[in-house]
Design a protein around this motif. Structure first.
Motif, PDB file in Angstrom:
ATOM      1  N   LYS A 179      33.500  46.874  26.025  1.00  0.00           N
ATOM      2  CA  LYS A 179      34.250  45.723  25.515  1.00  0.00           C
ATOM      3  C   LYS A 179      35.740  46.036  25.452  1.00  0.00           C
ATOM      4  CE  LYS A 179      34.525  42.535  21.601  1.00  0.00           C
ATOM      5  NZ  LYS A 179      33.982  42.199  20.253  1.00  0.00           N
ATOM      6  N   THR A 230      40.874  36.995  31.310  1.00  0.00           N
ATOM      7  CA  THR A 230      41.165  37.106  29.879  1.00  0.00           C
ATOM      8  C   THR A 230      40.335  36.084  29.116  1.00  0.00           C
ATOM      9  OG1 THR A 230      43.418  37.777  30.439  1.00  0.00           O
ATOM     10  CG2 THR A 230      42.994  37.158  28.155  1.00  0.00           C
ATOM     11  N   GLU A 231      39.418  36.582  28.288  1.00  0.00           N
ATOM     12  CA  GLU A 231      38.496  35.707  27.564  1.00  0.00           C
ATOM     13  C   GLU A 231      39.231  34.764  26.628  1.00  0.00           C
ATOM     14  OE1 GLU A 231      34.850  34.099  26.799  1.00  0.00           O
ATOM     15  OE2 GLU A 231      35.328  35.655  28.273  1.00  0.00           O
ATOM     16  N   GLU A 232      40.293  35.250  25.984  1.00  0.00           N
ATOM     17  CA  GLU A 232      41.049  34.407  25.041  1.00  0.00           C
ATOM     18  C   GLU A 232      41.621  33.176  25.750  1.00  0.00           C
ATOM     19  OE1 GLU A 232      43.168  37.345  21.875  1.00  0.00           O
ATOM     20  OE2 GLU A 232      43.647  37.659  23.992  1.00  0.00           O
ATOM     21  N   GLN A 264      38.790  30.707  26.753  1.00  0.00           N
ATOM     22  CA  GLN A 264      38.321  29.961  25.590  1.00  0.00           C
ATOM     23  C   GLN A 264      39.331  28.900  25.176  1.00  0.00           C
ATOM     24  OE1 GLN A 264      34.850  30.899  25.655  1.00  0.00           O
ATOM     25  NE2 GLN A 264      35.251  30.185  23.576  1.00  0.00           N
TER      26      GLN A 264
END
Length: 330
Positions: free
Chosen positions: A241, A300-302, A305
């Motif tokens: 992670k 980039t997950e941020e 989302q």
């Protein structure tokens, strides 16, 4: 008319125009031009999209994304300082550029290249603090801290490039004014001078050292620290992670530095055709700004989302406004 500047010990000859020879002899140049237009369009849309997303998504109003916005601005303005002039050269067959415009173009192209390099260094600072000192991250990497880093970066970059370009004004051009590049490149121009260009050569080496080698070395050191920190993490899932948070930055670093160094290496090879060097150079300067926002969006997950949240918010707002419009029409 050639301008002549008199000094105490010398007379400098400044030509009225430089001739940019870059892409004139390249086969199928029109297809290359169409490709660069596509690249520039995607660069504008991609970087504008990432900046708009960061502005609208409150979750992205963090210190890290101040640096991301700075990178997007540098990418956008860096491409804008190269490709439109190439379009002018191709469409209007205007390969001449005035002496003043040449130095101005050189200033902005190298300024934004410098800012791209240092912004990648700022993002590595963010990653090394986040992984090596996770409990102190929000205390160290604040909006104030990142704004100060970006401000110092701009001040240093502007000062460095001002000196870098202003040294050209001490050169005298009494022979050829044909620049073997696709823009007013520092190296090909100072080599045309017929007086002493040693200070310019030294400045060119200093530029490469401070703008390319030093940031890359510091980024490498930061990832050595990150590797040690990840090694100490006992759980494999946590380690993976943490590593995923670095993938987008590592990809940007590889895309920016590897092509540049490959161009510098091939530039010293006598068997490489000049057209090959020119094409490699312009691709190096235009492709990373196009891909950077795409990589940040996909990796980039941020950001992903935040895009989903903004999309849902737009759908809700549209659904709420639609009945109002119907009533208004009636």
């Amino acid at each position: 008319m050639t301008s002549v500047v008199s000094l105490e010990n010398a007379t400098l000859i400044h030509p009225p125009l430089f001739y940019i020879n870059g892409l004139y002899n390249i086969p199928y140049a029109k297809y290359y031009y169409m490709f660069l237009c596509f690249v520039y369009t995607v660069t504008i849309l991609g970087n504008s999209f990432i900046m708009g997303t960061i502005y609208l998504a409150h979750a992205l109003h963090t210190a890290k994304y101040i640096a991301v916005v700075n990178l997007a601005l540098s990418d956008l303005f860096g491409s804008s300082s190269v490709i439109p002039k190439y379009a002018d050269m191709f469409l209007l067959e205007n390969q001449y550029i005035s002496y003043t415009e040449c130095l101005t173009s050189m200033f902005f192209i190298f300024l934004f290249m410098t800012l791209q390099s240092y912004t990648l260094l700022a993002l590595s600072f963010d990653r090394v603090i986040a992984i090596c000192f996770p409990l102190r991250y929000h205390a160290i990497v604040t909006k104030t801290t990142m704004t100060l880093i970006i401000g110092v970066m701009w001040l240093f970059s502007v000062s460095l490039i001002t000196i870098y370009v202003s040294l050209i004004t001490r050169l005298s051009f009494c022979r050829s004014t044909t620049v073997d590049s696709y823009f007013c490149d520092h190296g090909p121009i100072y080599r045309l001078a017929c007086n002493d260009n040693f200070p310019n050569m030294i400045m060119a080496y200093l530029y490469v050292a401070f703008v390319l080698f030093l940031p890359l070395i510091l980024i490498a050191i930061s990832y050595v620290c990150i590797a040690f920190a990840l090694y100490k993490i006992s759980h494999g899932a946590e380690r993976i992670k943490a590593m995923k948070t670095c993938t987008s930055h590592l990809t940007l670093v590889a895309m920016f530095y590897l092509p540049i160094f490959s161009v510098y290496i091939t530039a010293r090879a006598t068997y490489i055709h000049p057209n090959t060097r020119i094409i490699n150079s312009i691709l190096t300067q235009t492709i990373p700004p196009m891909l950077n926002p795409i990589i940040y969006t996909l990796k980039t997950e941020e950001v992903l989302q935040s895009i989903k949240v903004l999309y849902k918010r737009m759908k809700v707002n549209f659904a709420m406004e639609d009945p109002v419009k119907i009533i208004a029409k009636n």
